[in-house]
Every structure is written in C-alpha cells, then in structure tokens.
Design a protein around this motif. Structure first.
Motif, mmCIF file in Angstrom:
data_model
loop_
_atom_site.group_PDB
_atom_site.id
_atom_site.type_symbol
_atom_site.label_atom_id
_atom_site.label_comp_id
_atom_site.label_asym_id
_atom_site.label_seq_id
_atom_site.Cartn_x
_atom_site.Cartn_y
_atom_site.Cartn_z
ATOM 1 N N VAL A 1 0.820 -1.205 0.000
ATOM 2 C CA VAL A 1 0.000 0.000 0.000
ATOM 3 C C VAL A 1 0.858 1.261 0.000
ATOM 4 C CG1 VAL A 1 -1.630 1.361 1.372
ATOM 5 C CG2 VAL A 1 -1.977 -1.100 1.115
ATOM 6 N N ALA A 2 1.888 1.288 0.837
ATOM 7 C CA ALA A 2 2.675 2.516 0.997
ATOM 8 C C ALA A 2 3.974 2.170 1.703
ATOM 9 C CB ALA A 2 1.884 3.542 1.808
ATOM 10 N N TYR A 3 4.911 3.111 1.680
ATOM 11 C CA TYR A 3 6.148 2.876 2.429
ATOM 12 C C TYR A 3 6.707 4.183 2.966
ATOM 13 C CZ TYR A 3 8.818 4.360 -1.739
ATOM 14 O OH TYR A 3 9.337 5.069 -2.793
ATOM 15 N N LEU A 4 7.533 4.051 4.003
ATOM 16 C CA LEU A 4 8.256 5.178 4.579
ATOM 17 C C LEU A 4 9.749 4.899 4.463
ATOM 18 C CD1 LEU A 4 5.649 4.491 6.661
ATOM 19 C CD2 LEU A 4 6.373 6.695 7.558
ATOM 20 N N LEU B 1 14.340 3.285 -6.319
ATOM 21 C CA LEU B 1 13.206 3.176 -5.404
ATOM 22 C C LEU B 1 11.893 3.380 -6.164
ATOM 23 C CD1 LEU B 1 13.217 2.953 -2.230
ATOM 24 C CD2 LEU B 1 13.202 5.446 -2.196
ATOM 25 N N HIS B 2 11.831 4.454 -6.927
ATOM 26 C CA HIS B 2 10.590 4.789 -7.629
ATOM 27 C C HIS B 2 10.213 3.747 -8.676
ATOM 28 C CE1 HIS B 2 11.165 9.300 -6.564
ATOM 29 N NE2 HIS B 2 10.532 8.645 -5.618
ATOM 30 N N ALA B 3 11.241 3.234 -9.378
ATOM 31 C CA ALA B 3 10.934 2.268 -10.438
ATOM 32 C C ALA B 3 10.244 1.041 -9.851
ATOM 33 C CB ALA B 3 12.210 1.871 -11.177
ATOM 34 N N LEU B 4 10.720 0.586 -8.711
ATOM 35 C CA LEU B 4 10.080 -0.582 -8.100
ATOM 36 C C LEU B 4 8.724 -0.212 -7.497
ATOM 37 C CD1 LEU B 4 10.251 -3.580 -7.476
ATOM 38 C CD2 LEU B 4 11.340 -2.996 -5.299
ATOM 39 N N ALA B 5 8.649 0.960 -6.855
ATOM 40 C CA ALA B 5 7.371 1.396 -6.276
ATOM 41 C C ALA B 5 6.294 1.494 -7.351
ATOM 42 C CB ALA B 5 7.545 2.736 -5.565
ATOM 43 N N ASP B 6 6.689 1.934 -8.537
ATOM 44 C CA ASP B 6 5.723 2.101 -9.627
ATOM 45 C C ASP B 6 5.135 0.772 -10.095
ATOM 46 O OD1 ASP B 6 6.105 4.758 -9.494
ATOM 47 O OD2 ASP B 6 7.270 4.947 -11.342
ATOM 48 N N VAL B 7 5.908 -0.294 -9.966
ATOM 49 C CA VAL B 7 5.396 -1.609 -10.363
ATOM 50 C C VAL B 7 4.130 -1.935 -9.573
ATOM 51 C CG1 VAL B 7 5.885 -4.094 -10.376
ATOM 52 C CG2 VAL B 7 7.668 -2.453 -11.039
ATOM 53 N N TYR B 8 4.098 -1.482 -8.321
ATOM 54 C CA TYR B 8 2.960 -1.803 -7.458
ATOM 55 C C TYR B 8 2.074 -0.590 -7.190
ATOM 56 C CZ TYR B 8 5.887 -5.817 -7.015
ATOM 57 O OH TYR B 8 6.659 -6.899 -7.327
ATOM 58 N N GLY B 9 2.405 0.539 -7.793
ATOM 59 C CA GLY B 9 1.603 1.745 -7.591
ATOM 60 C C GLY B 9 1.566 2.205 -6.157
ATOM 61 N N ILE B 10 2.677 1.989 -5.437
ATOM 62 C CA ILE B 10 2.674 2.398 -4.029
ATOM 63 C C ILE B 10 3.409 3.721 -3.865
ATOM 64 C CG2 ILE B 10 2.490 0.052 -3.206
ATOM 65 C CD1 ILE B 10 5.457 0.175 -2.459
ATOM 66 N N GLU B 11 3.124 4.369 -2.748
ATOM 67 C CA GLU B 11 3.614 5.717 -2.530
ATOM 68 C C GLU B 11 4.572 5.786 -1.351
ATOM 69 O OE1 GLU B 11 0.337 8.687 -2.455
ATOM 70 O OE2 GLU B 11 -0.899 6.916 -2.804
ATOM 71 N N ALA C 1 16.455 2.536 6.388
ATOM 72 C CA ALA C 1 15.381 1.809 7.066
ATOM 73 C C ALA C 1 14.083 2.122 6.350
ATOM 74 C CB ALA C 1 15.294 2.208 8.540
ATOM 75 N N ILE C 2 13.534 1.109 5.691
ATOM 76 C CA ILE C 2 12.243 1.285 5.032
ATOM 77 C C ILE C 2 11.191 0.541 5.829
ATOM 78 C CG2 ILE C 2 10.910 0.574 2.979
ATOM 79 C CD1 ILE C 2 13.181 1.527 1.258
ATOM 80 N N THR C 3 10.048 1.173 5.997
ATOM 81 C CA THR C 3 8.888 0.521 6.585
ATOM 82 C C THR C 3 7.845 0.397 5.489
ATOM 83 O OG1 THR C 3 9.331 1.502 8.751
ATOM 84 C CG2 THR C 3 7.092 0.679 8.358
ATOM 85 N N ALA C 4 7.371 -0.823 5.252
ATOM 86 C CA ALA C 4 6.374 -1.038 4.207
ATOM 87 C C ALA C 4 5.056 -1.465 4.845
ATOM 88 C CB ALA C 4 6.843 -2.097 3.222
ATOM 89 N N LEU C 5 3.972 -0.936 4.298
ATOM 90 C CA LEU C 5 2.641 -1.270 4.785
ATOM 91 C C LEU C 5 1.853 -1.923 3.670
ATOM 92 C CD1 LEU C 5 3.168 1.985 6.071
ATOM 93 C CD2 LEU C 5 1.588 0.829 7.608
ATOM 94 N N GLY C 6 1.147 -2.974 4.020
ATOM 95 C CA GLY C 6 0.327 -3.674 3.050
ATOM 96 C C GLY C 6 -1.026 -3.999 3.641
ATOM 97 N N GLU C 7 -1.866 -4.524 2.800
ATOM 98 C CA GLU C 7 -3.229 -4.870 3.201
ATOM 99 C C GLU C 7 -3.391 -6.376 3.087
ATOM 100 O OE1 GLU C 7 -7.696 -3.780 1.589
ATOM 101 O OE2 GLU C 7 -6.049 -4.044 0.183
ATOM 102 N N VAL C 8 -3.943 -6.997 4.105
ATOM 103 C CA VAL C 8 -4.182 -8.439 4.032
ATOM 104 C C VAL C 8 -5.330 -8.801 4.969
ATOM 105 C CG1 VAL C 8 -2.481 -9.003 5.838
ATOM 106 C CG2 VAL C 8 -3.073 -10.724 4.124
#
Lengths: 340, 340
Positions: free
Chosen positions: A93-96, A116-126, A140-147
């Motif tokens: 969904v998104a990342y920090l 970073l952006h090229a991979l984020a674009d594959v999933y349309g995340i911000e 340090a990246i924090t990624a958020l997803g939906e499940v």
C-alpha cells in the motif's frame, strides 16, 4: 546470538505490555506481533483495513558493498521489505523511508530515488513519509500492506505432514557474494549479480498463496532472506511452539532448485549456497497434500521436502541417507569478513 | 539543504506514482503523504481504522551523545516518534524498532529496552516488529497511531488571522546541549538534562486538540523538534501553499514561555535557545480566535503570536519593534560541531 534472539530476549515481553482499555470502535492494535515477516494491525469493529507492517534496516558494509550502484540499492532496499509483505500475502500500500547519509550527494540521491521509484511504480505504491539525516549510510524502510488476517501467510501455522515448497531458484545471490569475497567479482551483467542486487519480490505469488491459505490449501510461509535452512527453521520453531510439539523437516537434496549459475559447482557447494547463502527473496511455504494440485497450477513452485516430528532439519540425498543441517543462518553480529 | 528539501527534491513526486486501480473495498492508500508529522492511511469503504504513521531516525553523534545512558536513549527514541503522533492528534497503537548496533552489548540492550518499555507502558502500546543488525549505532522507530482524518492536526490548515499557541516551556533541552558543547555539562539531575534526554511526548494534549480540530477550533499543529522558528516555518510554508498565498507570522518576544533554567540568561540568549534550539517536543498550533476559550481551558498553553500575510516570520519586542527571524532550524548536514 542472532537478530531474532536479540529481539526476543530484550524487546518482546510475554503477554505484551499492560493494556490500556480501548474505547469502543478503536483499533485493537496488534493482531500478530513480532516474530513473523510482518506485524498485523487491525480494527475491532470492521473487517476492512487490516494492515501488515514490516521494517528492514540495510547498513553499508553489512548488507551491501560500499561501491554498490545507488539505483540498484534503492531497488533492493524497497524490494526486501516488499518481500516481507509478499511472505505475508499482503498487497503493498505505501512505504516510509528513513535514510542516514554521510553527506548530501546529489548523484547518489538521484540514483537511489530512481531505483526506489521504479520498483514502487510496479505496485503503484507511494512514499508517504520519512526522515533523512546525516550519519553512516543506513536505510530503514517501513512497508505497509493490506491483508485479510484469515488469509495471511504466517510462520506459525505449519502442520506435521505438510509438503515444503519453494518458488523460483536458489543460490545465485550467495554465489555472487562468494565470488566477490574470493577476489573475482562477477561482471555487472552476470545474472547472479542481478539476483543479488535487484531481487524481485514475490508479491503476486504471495497474493495467490493468500487466496489458497484462506481455503486451507497453504499453511505457512516465509521469505528467504537468510538462507533456506535458517528461514525454514523459523517456521519449524514457531509452528512447533504453536502446536506444542517438535516440528522437524526433511529436504530432498535432489529437489532443491539451484540457479543455473551454480551448474558448474560440485553438489556440496551448490547445497551450501542454496541452504545457507541468503538473499534469495523467494517464498518458502508449507501446505497440506490437498494443496498440491492448486500449487502446481501456480507454476514456478517446487516441492522440496516434508515436515515431520523431527528431530531438526535434515537433508536427504538420492540414496536416502540423511544428515542433520546446522541451524546456520546468516548472523549479523559475526565479523564483517564472514559476510563480505 | 535541510532534510525536508532532501525528501522533497528526490523522493516525492508531484501527483505521486502511477496509480494501480484499487479493487472495491481495498485501501485507498495515503490520505496524506509526506511533509506532515505523520502520513495518514485509510480505507475507502469504512470510517474506522485510519492510521497515522511516522518514522524517525536517531544516529549516534548526530542526535545523541555517545555516552548517553541507554535507558534514556530508549525513552527518547520512542518519545520523538510519539511526539509526531501527538502533533497529528493520533492515539498511539503500536511501534516497530529497527536497530543497528556495533556489537551485542547485553547491558546496553537491557537498559535501552527498559527505557523503551517504560514509555510504551504509559500508552499501553506494543512493539509489533523490527529488525536488528550490526552497524553504527542507529535507531529507526516507526510509530503507528489512530486518528480520524477529519480531526487530524495537519500542518497545512493554518489560516490568516490565526492565533499561535505553544504548550509547556521552551529552550531547556537546547540549553543542556549548549552547556555541554561549551565544556561544562549539566549534572544528570539538572532539569534541563531531563528535558533533553527524557522528553515527554504531548500525546494527551494532542488528543484534546484533535477534538477541538474536529470542531474547527484548532487549525494546524506541529511538534517542536527543530526549534520554534523552523517548525513554525513549516506550517507557514505548507499552509501558504494550500491557501495559494503568502502566510507569515509575528511572535511576541515577551510571551515566549522560557524554561526556568533560562532565567539567568540575557533576553537575546533566551530567545535564541527558544527559537532555534530544538528538542523541545512541545506542540505548536494555530487556531482561530473562536478557539481561545477552549484552548485556555486545556491549560499549559500559551498564546505567543498571530498569523498574517507576512512577509516571513518576525519577532516583536515589548516596544513594538519587529525583526525578521532567519529560517534557521537545525540542519542535519551541517558539521557535527554545530550541533554537539
């Protein structure tokens, strides 16, 4: 002491903290706490909006070589977090981004952001937030997803008798690291370099597996970051604890899917790289035999062993002989020379 | 170039990434992206379960002295993130810890965990995940909170004519840093040391302000981490951009609430520490004049100025003379000596 021991020993308390009473309609907080690929957070009053959240830290000289191309580093920093979401069956969904840099190097930042952006674009995340500061190069990246929590691919749900499956092929990233350490780095165009530096997180596969998990056709999963042996051991330990029994596994040496770049190596070297190498970012899962047909239909999955009462994790060769595998995942607190 | 420029310039793209179509009932992703104290994430189909999420990175030698007590460091690492949640009006729910350590030092880890847990227990929040690795001492905490987006305290909602308010008192933490840099560190028992090393995040106040925000009685807020002048400038810039006009401010020198440890200093030094010192972790807010009665009732808030068409940020002394304040927040990429 490995990183999991550290977390468990000092930061995770049995039963959690004293609970503050929740007001009606407020979040329940954690549905699943530390020890899995992601934490699960959810609401008490609604089935919607369940988040999976994960964070990974990459340190120069520990997780990547100092001369790595910043664009591939940007890709990899996000990829390893998306791999944790994939291992949970979560949709990104998104990342920090929290980034420490020794200096504000424009070229470096442009390259890193591009990856970073090229991979984020594959999933349309911000990118939804972050922090940048001066310091030794650390990401340090924090990624958020939906499940849906009922579909989430957890580490603690494996059952005795489960098949063990793995996606893709193994050992290429470890081979690239080994060749570099031995003083003959692979060319940038070598496929093993791409596996090391630009791993492809198995997000779509994770989403398919979550559907099967909701039907009881997949039981447990983890992504392969520290090596097949060590990562499978996490499933064995957590599922064993959940079942209140010892859970072991046997892996079939001849079934392990080696990357083609390992073809010239002797079998023992191949197995070492596949079992203890790390950085594969494939998915490892366990499933009941009733899941075989559905899993074969997904393609790119290989059945490599079974769960039993143990003891421990064994490798069985073509003649039926078994040897116990050491629990030797990559240890972050070993000397740097061990890794690089 | 300060940290905000870095983020904006390289990582934030106008209009965001190409959007992947959302399936019905799935998360909308970001309701509010980078540039505020937290990002806001929410669902399309439910009013419940809106998350605020923030991450902060603390680096040894940049954000804390190398000889800091690990227990106070554990407290502070979480406190600065909870302060970001407070500045959004969010109730803390959970946090993740990504930790790089040069070695697995048991005493250090025990102390650090003690400080972390003691503060987490105040809010009944849980550590839900994380990552530990070998590396230069670096702490990245991600904190998640719950907030109704309609009540959230954003930076971009200030209006011309708003009052400017600040909580608590200012300058003590900066005073402790200054004395240390000048070679006469304060005793551990000095109240300014506690303000520097164990800041108390204004979580309860943030929740009260969010209620007023929902009623239109508070417009914008930020927490004071980089100094009043710099942090207020973020509100001016973002609100000005949202309004499509220049937003400036005048601060009343005599109204600035100095910590009592500054009492012996000359006025200019006091103002310098309060305006440019940082590390206060108080809340700064703007509110319409209709909010005065409600804000006075909350207590511990001081009205210190007003928003106008500018230009810029000015300090007005008792005789009515104004001087323009430099936009001089703490710059992470300045040499370490500037800070420590």
């Amino acid at each position: 002491m490995d990183e999991f021991d550290l977390i468990r020993q000092f930061f995770v308390r049995e039963g959690g903290p004293p609970r503050v009473p929740l007001k009606p309609g407020s979040l329940a907080g954690a549905l699943l706490g530390p020890g899995d690929d992601c934490a699960l957070l959810g609401a008490t009053t609604t089935a919607a909006a369940r988040f999976a959240v994960t964070t990974d830290l990459l340190v120069e000289g520990v997780h990547f070589f100092s001369d790595v191309d910043p664009q591939t580093l940007g890709h990899k920093a996000l990829a390893v977090n998306l791999s944790d979401l994939a291992a949970m069956g979560a949709r990104p969904v998104a990342y920090l981004l929290a980034l420490a840099l020794p200096r504000a190097d424009i070229d470096w930042l442009e390259g890193f952001a591009r990856g970073l952006h090229a991979l984020a674009d594959v999933y349309g995340i911000e990118l939804v937030g972050g922090d940048t500061t001066r310091g030794p190069l650390t990401i340090a990246i924090t990624a958020l997803g939906e499940v849906d929590p009922a579909a989430a691919l957890r580490r603690d749900r494996a059952r005795l008798g489960d098949d063990i499956w793995v996606s893709g092929c193994l050992g290429a990233a470890a081979f690239a690291v080994r060749e570099r350490v031995r003083g003959h780095p692979l060319a940038a165009s070598h496929p093993a370099r791409a596996r090391l530096e630009q791993p492809v997180p198995r997000v779509e596969l994770g989403l398919e597996l979550a559907k099967l998990s909701a039907q009881g056709l997949v039981h447990a999963a983890i992504d392969l970051s520290d090596g097949l042996a060590g990562d499978l051991s996490h499933i064995l330990a957590r599922s064993g604890a959940a079942l209140g029994t010892s859970v072991g596994a046997v892996l079939w040496a001849d079934a392990l899917p080696n990357h083609e770049c390992l073809n010239g190596l002797i079998a023992e070297d191949q197995h070492d790289l596949m079992l203890f190498g790390g950085d594969d970012y494939e998915l490892l899962l366990t499933a009941p035999t009733t899941g075989r047909r559905a899993l074969e239909r997904l393609g790119d999955l290989r059945r490599i062993g079974t769960l039993d009462t143990g003891p421990a994790l064994r490798l069985r060769d073509g003649s039926g002989d078994e040897r116990v595998l050491p629990n030797r995942a990559y240890q972050h607190f070993r000397s740097e020379a061990d890794r690089l």
